[in-house]
Design a protein around this motif. Structure first.
Motif, PDB file in Angstrom:
ATOM      1  N   GLN A 196      -0.964  12.699  44.794  1.00 37.35           N
ATOM      2  CA  GLN A 196      -1.349  13.765  43.873  1.00 37.35           C
ATOM      3  C   GLN A 196      -2.416  13.306  42.904  1.00 37.35           C
ATOM      4  O   GLN A 196      -3.325  14.070  42.538  1.00 37.35           O
ATOM      5  CB  GLN A 196      -0.117  14.245  43.098  1.00 37.35           C
ATOM      6  CG  GLN A 196       0.698  15.209  43.917  1.00 37.35           C
ATOM      7  CD  GLN A 196       1.970  15.628  43.218  1.00 37.35           C
ATOM      8  OE1 GLN A 196       2.292  15.126  42.152  1.00 37.35           O
ATOM      9  NE2 GLN A 196       2.678  16.547  43.829  1.00 37.35           N
ATOM     10  N   ASP A 211      -5.655  13.360  44.664  1.00 41.46           N
ATOM     11  CA  ASP A 211      -6.143  14.740  44.736  1.00 41.46           C
ATOM     12  C   ASP A 211      -6.822  15.135  43.437  1.00 41.46           C
ATOM     13  O   ASP A 211      -7.902  15.734  43.425  1.00 41.46           O
ATOM     14  CB  ASP A 211      -4.981  15.702  45.006  1.00 41.46           C
ATOM     15  CG  ASP A 211      -4.491  15.618  46.435  1.00 41.46           C
ATOM     16  OD1 ASP A 211      -3.428  16.186  46.732  1.00 41.46           O
ATOM     17  OD2 ASP A 211      -5.175  14.959  47.239  1.00 41.46           O
ATOM     18  N   ILE A 247     -10.138  13.547  43.064  1.00 39.41           N
ATOM     19  CA  ILE A 247     -11.147  14.170  43.916  1.00 39.41           C
ATOM     20  C   ILE A 247     -11.619  15.454  43.248  1.00 39.41           C
ATOM     21  O   ILE A 247     -12.808  15.758  43.176  1.00 39.41           O
ATOM     22  CB  ILE A 247     -10.587  14.490  45.316  1.00 39.41           C
ATOM     23  CG1 ILE A 247     -10.311  13.194  46.069  1.00 39.41           C
ATOM     24  CG2 ILE A 247     -11.568  15.357  46.087  1.00 39.41           C
ATOM     25  CD1 ILE A 247      -9.740  13.409  47.449  1.00 39.41           C
ATOM     26  N   ASP A 248     -10.650  16.188  42.714  1.00 48.44           N
ATOM     27  CA  ASP A 248     -10.975  17.463  42.100  1.00 48.44           C
ATOM     28  C   ASP A 248     -11.858  17.283  40.871  1.00 48.44           C
ATOM     29  O   ASP A 248     -12.731  18.093  40.592  1.00 48.44           O
ATOM     30  CB  ASP A 248      -9.673  18.176  41.718  1.00 48.44           C
ATOM     31  CG  ASP A 248      -9.850  19.669  41.660  1.00 48.44           C
ATOM     32  OD1 ASP A 248      -9.271  20.293  40.774  1.00 48.44           O
ATOM     33  OD2 ASP A 248     -10.604  20.205  42.512  1.00 48.44           O
ATOM     34  N   THR A 249     -11.628  16.228  40.102  1.00 50.39           N
ATOM     35  CA  THR A 249     -12.405  16.033  38.886  1.00 50.39           C
ATOM     36  C   THR A 249     -13.625  15.166  39.114  1.00 50.39           C
ATOM     37  O   THR A 249     -14.279  14.735  38.175  1.00 50.39           O
ATOM     38  CB  THR A 249     -11.559  15.382  37.777  1.00 50.39           C
ATOM     39  OG1 THR A 249     -10.902  14.245  38.324  1.00 50.39           O
ATOM     40  CG2 THR A 249     -10.532  16.342  37.248  1.00 50.39           C
ATOM     41  N   ARG A 257     -14.053  12.104  49.588  1.00 53.40           N
ATOM     42  CA  ARG A 257     -13.728  11.627  50.926  1.00 53.40           C
ATOM     43  C   ARG A 257     -15.031  11.406  51.672  1.00 53.40           C
ATOM     44  O   ARG A 257     -15.984  12.146  51.528  1.00 53.40           O
ATOM     45  CB  ARG A 257     -12.921  12.674  51.681  1.00 53.40           C
ATOM     46  CG  ARG A 257     -11.539  12.877  51.174  1.00 53.40           C
ATOM     47  CD  ARG A 257     -10.825  13.890  52.047  1.00 53.40           C
ATOM     48  NE  ARG A 257      -9.710  14.463  51.344  1.00 53.40           N
ATOM     49  CZ  ARG A 257      -8.485  13.923  51.303  1.00 53.40           C
ATOM     50  NH1 ARG A 257      -8.254  12.813  51.959  1.00 53.40           N
ATOM     51  NH2 ARG A 257      -7.518  14.521  50.635  1.00 53.40           N
TER      52      ARG A 257
END
Lengths: 203, 803
Positions: free
Chosen positions: B778, B781, B784-786, B791
């Motif tokens: 998590q 994730d 990656i989102d921020t 990837r």
């Protein structure tokens, strides 16, 4: 019917002329009108592809620069040509996964409210079936979102993009998924749920 | 008579000269061989030496053509070689014969006498060989050297001498020698008296006899290895094979162990005295194999019963014996058994305690029983580790692994997210019982006679012992800091020194990052004390209120407190103090904002009840109340007090809503407090003394109590539950942040990393708790989102760091 060769005039047929902010756009109504003319069903993939090909800025919103460069790139001069181009692109998706991926990723941005990083689960549920019609993984995923609408409110970009990869990688009996692999954490819950709700799928 | 020498005479002379010289030499050699110990006169030595020289140099010989050459001539090597070889051969044959005679003589002896004879001859011969080697020095330096340079198999005299000993005497007698040695060893092993030195000299001679290789300077151990060591080891092995079978038949395996232990010690001590040092290991291993290795399974199966019965001596012996079999064969099985055993013992201890329901009612009791159970198990097996296993590192690790197992997951602490039942939280609670005032029984459980300070230190040290094994350090610290904060603001520490000791013990184990917060909290209290004194001084003449007012100013960053969740309208009297202090504070420290934590503040008020009798009438009752309670009670205080007409009435009657409006407190809080007041008979409600939102409340004018001081401020259960939940949330948030920070650290350094390696690196990087793979995913994730990570396009499970 637009006069061949005159992209600007053609654009104006659909342009939102009531604007006061000076923007030169085709907005939702114009867009619908265009789709009508093209005989595209708003509940199917073609409008989305149209938007994409014409470099739309948001859902159902096309600016002139995008319109112009898109039309030129497709080498299209009239409505018939446009329809053919869009339909052929949809066809191409079958054979060209890279093309589809680019399109699919762009859809996320269309759904995303401008200031936010993520897409609401509701919107995802509405649009995913349209864009990915016959893929069982997406179908299942949409059901999953619906079943968990209290707890899952948003889909992140990474989850959206990874979903496409998952649809290619996941085996129908769900046996090749491991929590230790590099999938977004949410997929663990999805696969668990899928295993428990569709026993016939697990052979 | 002078003899005229003719040519023919001259041809005869060299031969007879050789014989003549030789016969002198051989007499001398014999004398040396037989009486080397007696020593010789220098003159004899010189004569023999010269004899050798002459033999090699001055003997003439003729060649065809009538010429003759002397060996001294450098070009006549052929001539010199002939005589060198002759002398060499004669000596060889002579000594050969001598050795054969000695061998024949030796057949008269056997057993110890043979050993003694051999020993004597060996010593004598050693000296003799040396002397002869020197006498034949010329031969060594010339003919022999030349032959060796040419690559011919000729050895120097000393070597020759030993070769002859070996080939003509030793080889004949070696079997008898060995037999004698074995018989002597057997007698010693059976406990009889015998002279070990005889064996030693035989062994030495075996070593010295080297190998056939003459070129190398050092002795090879071939003769020793194959003619002595191997048979000796085999003989020992057979001896002990038979003995061990006998002992096993006669007694228990425990007896066997004692017997083996003693015999091995004897053998070890002895071996150093007679065996060559290079053999000690091989010999030891052979003994280990026959005495311990063969019984390995039986011995190992004794381990658990010994642990159960806590038989430290037997355990120590077993350990020493199995240690000889090495890490893999001997100690590895013990480690596994020990770890499992201690684990089980720990689990049982906790299970027993967790079944005790009433005792586990209060968290304090529960924690005490829990920790004491853990400590008793740990102490027991740490003691065994120390006394019987000599702190063996492998077994020490086993103990640690076992403790980590049963301390963190047991009948009281499941892995579930219920942090009430978390080992870390229980331990923190236990520490609170030690450090908080009013817990005399906790500390009384120490040793009689020891001062309570010493007791406390000992118990804290024990607590730290358990602390080391926690897997959730962060939960411990979240708990501990909350308990600590309470103790500080309520001035409930039983000993400042104790608090400091605990902090430094924690620092030793977990580092200063974790404990610096605690130290800062401490210093806030100290500073506050000074400030309050300053405040009192500076407002000596200008104080706007007339009661004792104490205040602690805490740094928001360090303390686990939040602003109160309810509003509060302060009673006017209290407001005066607050205002004046605030003024002082801003003058002193500038523009920082003060957040008053009314939920943690307390007051003492003296209440005079109109219908009180006895001493209470004059002195009133002293109540300890919370600030919220104070606010409510003060409402009943308006224009009251002796002499104001209060005596005639019970004072004001207020409705629930009025109280809520006046205090601006949350309804739930008001209801709770009113219920408490009613229950304590401080107040009456008009609804059968139950507190409801519809009721009206008055003070109970006839309040009576045996005690003059009454404490109404107690920690509410719902408050505690809420705090526990808050803490849980805080821990979860901190964990998520820690995981993300760790991932960023790792990725910043590595730039890109595959998924599994990132997970692994993250787990290793975090020391304060054990992150779950789900949580790490998590966090990835989120990163990656921020936009910290992405990837890789082509390799899905590869993450790249985005600067």
């Amino acid at each position: 019917m637009a006069k061949g060769g005159d992209l600007q005039a053609w654009f104006i047929e659909y342009q939102d002329l009531d604007r006061t902010d000076g923007r030169v756009v085709i907005m939702p109504e114009g867009f619908e009108k265009l789709c009508d003319a093209l005989e595209f069903n708003l509940e199917e993939i073609e409008p989305m592809v149209l938007l994409w090909k014409l470099n739309g800025v948001e859902l159902a919103t096309i600016e002139f620069e995008g319109w112009e460069s898109g039309m030129r790139a497709m080498n299209v001069k009239d409505i018939k040509g446009l329809k053919a181009a869009i339909l052929s692109t949809v066809q191409e998706f079958e054979n060209d996964p890279v093309l589809f991926k680019t399109f699919y990723r762009k859809v996320f941005d269309y759904l995303r409210p401008e200031q936010q990083r993520s897409v609401s689960a509701e919107d995802a549920v509405a649009v995913l079936p349209v864009v990915t019609g016959n893929s069982w993984v997406f179908e299942k995923f949409v059901k999953y979102l619906q079943a968990n609408s209290d707890s899952i409110k948003v889909i992140s970009r990474d989850q959206w993009q990874s979903l496409l990869e998952l649809s290619k990688a996941l085996s129908p009996d769900l046996s090749n998924y491991s929590n230790e692999d590099a999938w977004p954490a949410m997929f663990d819950g999805f696969v668990d749920w899928a295993k428990n709700t569709k026993p016939e799928a697990a052979k | 008579m002078a003899t005229t020498r003719s040519m023919s005479n001259r041809e005869q002379e060299p031969l007879s000269d050789a014989d003549r010289i030789w016969s002198e030499l051989s007499v001398g050699v014999d004398a040396i061989l037989t009486h080397a110990e007696e020593g010789f006169e220098q003159s004899l030595y010189m004569r023999l030496y010269t004899g050798v020289y002459n033999f090699c140099t001055s003997l003439k010989s003729s060649l065809p053509g009538g010429q003759y050459f002397t060996p001294g001539d450098a070009s006549s090597t052929v001539h010199g070689s002939m005589y060198g070889r002759q002398l060499y051969t004669r000596l060889n044959d002579h000594v050969s014969q001598f050795m054969a005679d000695v061998a024949a003589k030796s057949r008269e002896y056997s057993g110890d006498e043979l050993l003694a004879f051999y020993n004597k001859e060996w010593i004598k011969y050693g000296d003799a060989a040396k002397m002869i080697h020197h006498i034949f020095d010329y031969l060594n330096r010339h003919w022999i050297l030349r032959e060796q340079d040419d690559g011919n198999n000729v050895c120097d005299i000393n070597t020759l001498m030993f070769r002859l000993w070996r080939n003509k005497f030793f080889m004949e007698v070696r079997n008898s020698l060995l037999e004698s040695v074995f018989s002597l060893m057997k007698r010693i092993r059976d406990g009889q008296v015998a002279d070990l030195n005889l064996v030693k000299s035989v062994v030495d001679s075996f070593v010295s006899l080297g190998s056939d290789d003459m070129v190398s300077g050092s002795k090879k151990m071939e003769v020793y290895d194959s003619y002595f060591l191997k048979p000796f080891i085999e003989g020992s092995r057979q001896y002990y094979q038979a003995e061990s079978e006998r002992v096993l038949k006669e007694g228990s395996i425990r007896n066997y162990m004692i017997w083996v232990f003693e015999r091995l010690k004897e053998e070890d001590d002895r071996a150093e005295m007679y065996l060559h040092e290079s053999s000690l290991r091989e010999f030891g291993e052979a003994l280990n194999k026959v005495l311990i290795g063969k019984q390995r399974a039986n011995l190992i199966s004794e381990f658990k019963p010994m642990l159960v019965a806590q038989e430290k001596e037997d355990l120590g012996r077993l350990y020493e014996l199995l240690k000889r079999l090495g890490e893999v064969m001997g100690l590895e099985p013990l480690r596994t058994i020990f770890c499992d055993f201690v684990q089980e013992a720990g689990q049982d201890a906790v299970k027993k305690v967790s079944g005790n329901q009433e005792a586990t009612e209060s968290m304090a009791n529960k924690s005490r029983l829990f920790v004491q159970a853990l400590l008793s198990v740990h102490e027991l097996y740490a003691g065994i580790l120390r006394d019987s296993f000599k702190d063996d590192p492998g077994l020490s690790k086993s103990l640690d692994r076992a403790c980590q197992g049963f301390i963190n997951e047991n009948a009281m602490c499941k892995k579930a997210e219920d942090t009430e039942a978390d080992a870390a939280r229980l331990l923190a609670t236990y520490c609170d019982t030690l450090l908080r005032k009013g817990n005399a029984n906790a500390r009384a459980a120490g040793e009689a006679g020891a001062s309570s300070e010493d007791n406390l230190e000992k118990q804290l040290a024990q607590a730290i012992c358990v602390y080391r094994y926690l897997s959730n350090f962060d939960v411990f610290h979240a708990s501990y800091v909350r308990f600590f904060a309470r103790r500080l603001v309520n001035e409930q520490s039983v000993s400042t020194h104790g608090e400091e000791t605990m902090i430094s013990l924690l620092k030793e184990v977990s580092g200063v990052d974790v404990t610096s917060r605690l130290s800062r909290m401490f210093s806030d209290i100290t500073v506050s004390k000074d400030k309050i004194d300053q405040f009192k001084e500076s407002t000596q003449n200008t104080r706007t209120f007339d009661y004792e007012f104490d205040m602690k100013v805490l740094n928001t960053a360090s303390w686990p407190f939040k602003a109160p969740e309810t509003k509060l309208k302060l009673p006017a009297e209290l407001e005066r103090a607050v205002d004046q202090y605030t003024e002082f504070f801003h003058k002193d420290r500038g523009g920082r904002r003060l957040n008053w934590l009314w939920q943690y503040s307390k007051a003492e008020i003296r209440m005079f009840f109109p219908k009180a009798t006895g001493p209470a009438a004059k002195a009133g009752y002293m109540f300890q109340v919370s600030t919220f309670q104070l606010a409510i009670l003060m409402l009943f205080n308006q224009d009251s007090g002796p002499g104001t007409g209060y005596e005639s009435a019970d004072g004001p009657t207020l409705t629930f809503d009025q109280i809520v409006a006046a205090t601006e407190l949350d309804k739930d809080i008001v209801l709770d407090e009113l219920a408490l007041f009613c229950k304590a008979r401080v107040m009456n409600s008009n609804t059968a003394n139950k507190a409801t939102e519809k009721s009206q409340y008055t003070l109970n004018a006839g309040f009576k109590s045996k005690q003059m001081r009454i404490n109404l401020s107690r920690a509410k259960k719902s408050d505690q539950k809420k705090e526990a939940k808050d803490m849980q949330r805080a821990v979860a948030v901190d964990r998520s942040a820690s995981i993300q920070a760790a991932i960023v650290r790792i990725m910043k350094a590595r730039k890109q990393l595959p998924h599994r390696e990132l997970i692994q690196a993250t787990i290793e990087n975090i020391k304060l708790f054990h992150p779950q793979v789900t949580d790490i995913k998590q966090s990835i994730d989120k990163l990656i989102d921020t936009g910290y990570l992405e990837r890789d396009e082509n390799t899905r499970d590869l993450y790249k760091y985005l600067a």
